[in-house]
Design a protein around this motif. Structure first.
Motif, PDB file in Angstrom:
ATOM      1  N   ASN A 290       2.024   1.836  -3.416  1.00  0.00           N
ATOM      2  CA  ASN A 290       1.149   2.379  -4.424  1.00  0.00           C
ATOM      3  C   ASN A 290       0.769   3.663  -4.069  1.00  0.00           C
ATOM      4  O   ASN A 290       0.569   4.463  -5.015  1.00  0.00           O
ATOM      5  N   SER A 291       0.748   4.125  -2.950  1.00  0.00           N
ATOM      6  CA  SER A 291       0.402   5.710  -2.659  1.00  0.00           C
ATOM      7  C   SER A 291       1.529   6.549  -2.658  1.00  0.00           C
ATOM      8  O   SER A 291       1.230   7.685  -2.548  1.00  0.00           O
ATOM      9  N   ALA A 292       2.687   6.237  -2.756  1.00  0.00           N
ATOM     10  CA  ALA A 292       3.773   7.039  -2.984  1.00  0.00           C
ATOM     11  C   ALA A 292       3.617   8.363  -3.725  1.00  0.00           C
ATOM     12  O   ALA A 292       3.918   9.374  -3.361  1.00  0.00           O
ATOM     13  N   PRO A 293       2.943   8.224  -5.082  1.00  0.00           N
ATOM     14  CA  PRO A 293       3.011   9.203  -5.894  1.00  0.00           C
ATOM     15  C   PRO A 293       2.030  10.246  -5.312  1.00  0.00           C
ATOM     16  O   PRO A 293       2.128  11.816  -5.468  1.00  0.00           O
TER      17      PRO A 293
ATOM     18  N   GLY B  66       0.903  -1.365   0.048  1.00  0.00           N
ATOM     19  CA  GLY B  66      -0.065   0.064  -0.055  1.00  0.00           C
ATOM     20  C   GLY B  66       0.753   1.015   0.026  1.00  0.00           C
ATOM     21  O   GLY B  66       0.482   2.234  -0.784  1.00  0.00           O
ATOM     22  N   LEU B  67       1.896   1.201   0.754  1.00  0.00           N
ATOM     23  CA  LEU B  67       2.947   2.372   0.755  1.00  0.00           C
ATOM     24  C   LEU B  67       3.574   2.763  -0.683  1.00  0.00           C
ATOM     25  O   LEU B  67       3.378   3.731  -1.067  1.00  0.00           O
TER      26      LEU B  67
ATOM     27  N   TRP C 273      11.866  -0.305  -1.711  1.00  0.00           N
ATOM     28  CA  TRP C 273      11.950   1.119  -1.293  1.00  0.00           C
ATOM     29  C   TRP C 273      12.471   1.701  -2.558  1.00  0.00           C
ATOM     30  O   TRP C 273      12.269   3.128  -2.439  1.00  0.00           O
ATOM     31  N   ALA C 274      13.387   1.044  -3.393  1.00  0.00           N
ATOM     32  CA  ALA C 274      13.606   1.779  -4.661  1.00  0.00           C
ATOM     33  C   ALA C 274      12.543   2.050  -5.432  1.00  0.00           C
ATOM     34  O   ALA C 274      12.055   3.271  -6.010  1.00  0.00           O
ATOM     35  N   MET C 275      11.401   0.894  -5.583  1.00  0.00           N
ATOM     36  CA  MET C 275      10.032   1.351  -6.316  1.00  0.00           C
ATOM     37  C   MET C 275       9.238   2.503  -5.524  1.00  0.00           C
ATOM     38  O   MET C 275       8.680   3.317  -6.087  1.00  0.00           O
ATOM     39  N   PHE C 276       9.327   2.456  -4.228  1.00  0.00           N
ATOM     40  CA  PHE C 276       8.766   3.746  -3.645  1.00  0.00           C
ATOM     41  C   PHE C 276       9.323   5.047  -3.827  1.00  0.00           C
ATOM     42  O   PHE C 276       8.580   6.067  -4.118  1.00  0.00           O
TER      43      PHE C 276
ATOM     44  N   LEU D   8      10.133   5.076 -16.621  1.00  0.00           N
ATOM     45  CA  LEU D   8      11.259   4.416 -16.943  1.00  0.00           C
ATOM     46  C   LEU D   8      11.928   3.819 -15.842  1.00  0.00           C
ATOM     47  O   LEU D   8      12.382   2.850 -15.779  1.00  0.00           O
ATOM     48  N   TRP D   9      11.924   4.762 -15.028  1.00  0.00           N
ATOM     49  CA  TRP D   9      12.867   4.401 -13.744  1.00  0.00           C
ATOM     50  C   TRP D   9      12.330   3.392 -12.890  1.00  0.00           C
ATOM     51  O   TRP D   9      12.750   2.331 -12.410  1.00  0.00           O
ATOM     52  N   GLN D  10      10.859   3.274 -12.857  1.00  0.00           N
ATOM     53  CA  GLN D  10      10.170   2.027 -12.260  1.00  0.00           C
ATOM     54  C   GLN D  10      10.455   0.968 -12.861  1.00  0.00           C
ATOM     55  O   GLN D  10      10.470   0.033 -12.118  1.00  0.00           O
TER      56      GLN D  10
END
Length: 522
Positions: free
Chosen positions: A157-160, A154-155, A206-209, A197-199
């Motif tokens: 997903n909600s990051a943006p 969930g974290l 944590w890198a995805m976050f 692209l980074w994703q």
């Protein structure tokens, strides 16, 4: 008592008492902001229009004459038949605004395309993660049934939207001031393309976050700027429909995101781990790149030029967006009078405070905040972000869950298209009053469908899918398009960017909260 005395007594009872000084000032303020040209004679307006055009060197004599008549038309655009001096050709053009409102110059259609593609970027940014999380959460070690894993998914997903709510939405005002509407859209889409692209190259949660948090810098300013840009460039006859395009094409982007998840589901590689979900996440960069390539083919907002005291450039810009220069002069002069009215009232010195202090702004803020709040609180984000998880929990196979999500996205898009017409036909308030009860019933039906015994497998699947689809059918023409359209229109020009930023921040904050709560993790 005689009849005359009785009438005199009644008339004395109903004579209104004079307003106090504060009340009179408030009413005068609201009236002047509502229509600053009310009360002037046609001759006075003609003189004002000529003075404005000559002072700012708007062009030759034909342009000055256009501003003379445009100033008169700006007082009551629908009463063009009563304006002396208009030729039959000019009356025909003005009449066409009401009879053929979608007959616009090609530059206006370029603006419509830009706004539509920007909304598509927004939609894909939201939903490619819906299918990708099925795979990357296991690769990142957060795919088990523990509460920790649920919260971490969930974290991520909600990051943006955490970024939007607390940082990027509030960058909208300085970005728009420094770079204009076009520049802000360009920067936001560049950031969206880079972070998408980074994703695709991360290897830990944590890198995805971090990558998705940075994506918020592309989502926030874009979502607050594009509806305002549409409202400032569109003629009044199609303004509501054009601003509403934001929702229609966001819904289209949501559908394309679901389609991308399904298309890349079976992509495999012996050397790249998780190539399928990496392709899903990267696919959202393509519409952003398209926007970056042609955003400067569109004219800048005339309102932004006016704010920069570049009056002639504002006139040239709006001339490309109207069928006739008399329409351009009318709309530009009305914009000028609104700005002058706001300046003469000493407004705008602290715009955030004036969202609360000025009665008209306060009512606009309250109404827009309510509709923005309810757009996210109605539960649509449970479907947007976790529809695949919902269908998997309902015992769909993974491909079937992705296909069912695509079906919801298709319904959401197709049913939002009629709202282009209904939003100006039935009005914003009527659409909300009609759709909210129906949305509640659809959500209730979906929730109770999970209680159907698994022995009745097919009936259970059908009811769950039907409930979510019915919710989409009702949401798409109602609470989906109304908030952005309403918020982009309801504020006076001088605080519109602030009001839109506040409304978007509210929306993104709630979006982040809901995206951060997994089905069994909240």
């Amino acid at each position: 008592m005689t009849k005359k005395e009785e009438n005199d007594t009644l008339s004395k009872k109903v004579v209104p008492q004079p307003f106090g000084t504060a009340e009179r000032a408030r009413r005068n303020l609201n009236a002047k902001l509502s229509n600053p040209l009310a009360g002037f004679s046609h001759t006075e307006l003609q003189n004002q229009g000529r003075t404005f055009a000559e002072l700012h060197e708007m062009g030759d004599e034909s342009d000055i004459c256009a501003f003379e008549l445009g100033a008169v038309l700006a007082q009551s655009p629908e009463r063009y038949e009563n304006v002396a001096g208009l030729t039959n050709k000019e009356k025909a053009v003005l009449r066409q605004e009401f009879t053929h409102r979608w007959s616009q110059p090609w530059k206006m259609y370029v603006v419509i395309t830009l706004c539509s593609l920007s909304a598509t970027v927004q939609g894909m940014d939201q939903t490619v993660v819906n299918g990708a999380q099925i795979f990357y959460k296991h690769q990142f070690g957060i795919g088990d049934e523990s509460s920790r894993s649920a919260w971490l998914v969930g974290l991520v997903n909600s990051a943006p939207y955490l970024c939007c709510a607390f940082i990027s939405c509030w960058l909208t005002v300085p970005f728009n001031h420094w770079f204009g509407r076009r520049g802000t859209i360009f920067i936001a889409c560049c950031l969206s393309a880079i972070t998408c692209l980074w994703q695709a190259f991360v290897s830990t949660w944590w890198a995805m976050f971090v990558a998705r948090f940075m994506l918020g810098f592309g989502i926030g300013p874009k979502s607050a700027t594009v509806p305002v840009y549409a409202a400032e460039t569109a003629p009044p006859s199609i303004r509501g429909a054009l601003v509403m395009q934001w929702h229609v094409w966001t819904a289209f982007g949501i559908m394309v995101g679901y389609a991308s998840d399904l298309i890349f589901y079976n992509v495999e590689s012996s050397t790249i781990i998780g190539l399928n979900w990496r392709c899903m996440m990267a696919s959202a960069m393509f519409p952003a790149l398209v926007v970056c390539c042609f955003v400067f083919a569109c004219p800048e907002s005339p309102h932004w030029y006016m704010r920069q005291k570049q009056y002639y450039r504002a006139y040239k810009s709006i001339c490309t967006l109207r069928n006739h220069k008399i329409q351009a002069a009318r709309d530009l002069y009305y914009m000028h009078t609104l700005l002058e009215a706001e300046n003469s009232m000493k407004l705008g010195r602290n715009k955030l405070l004036e969202l609360i202090k000025v009665p008209r702004n306060r009512r606009a803020m309250l109404a827009s905040q309510i509709v923005m709040f309810m757009q996210q609180f109605c539960g649509v984000n449970v479907i947007l972000y976790y529809s695949s998880e919902i269908f998997l929990e309902a015992k769909f196979s993974p491909p079937a869950a992705l296909a069912a999500s695509l079906g919801w996205g298709l319904i959401n898009w197709l049913l939002s298209i009629p709202a282009i017409y209904t939003i100006d036909t039935f009005g914003r308030r009527s659409l909300l009053l009609l759709t909210f009860p129906l949305m509640s019933m659809a959500m209730l039906f979906t929730g109770f469908s999970f209680w159907i015994p698994e022995s009745s497998h097919h009936a259970r699947l059908a009811c769950i899918a039907l409930g979510t689809y019915l919710f989409g059918v009702v949401y798409s023409p109602g609470e989906g398009p109304v908030p952005f359209t309403y918020t982009a229109e309801v504020y006076p020009l001088y605080v519109r960017s602030y009001g839109m930023a506040l409304g978007t921040a509210t929306m993104e904050h709630l979006l982040g909260m809901q995206a951060g709560v997994l089905l069994d993790g909240g």
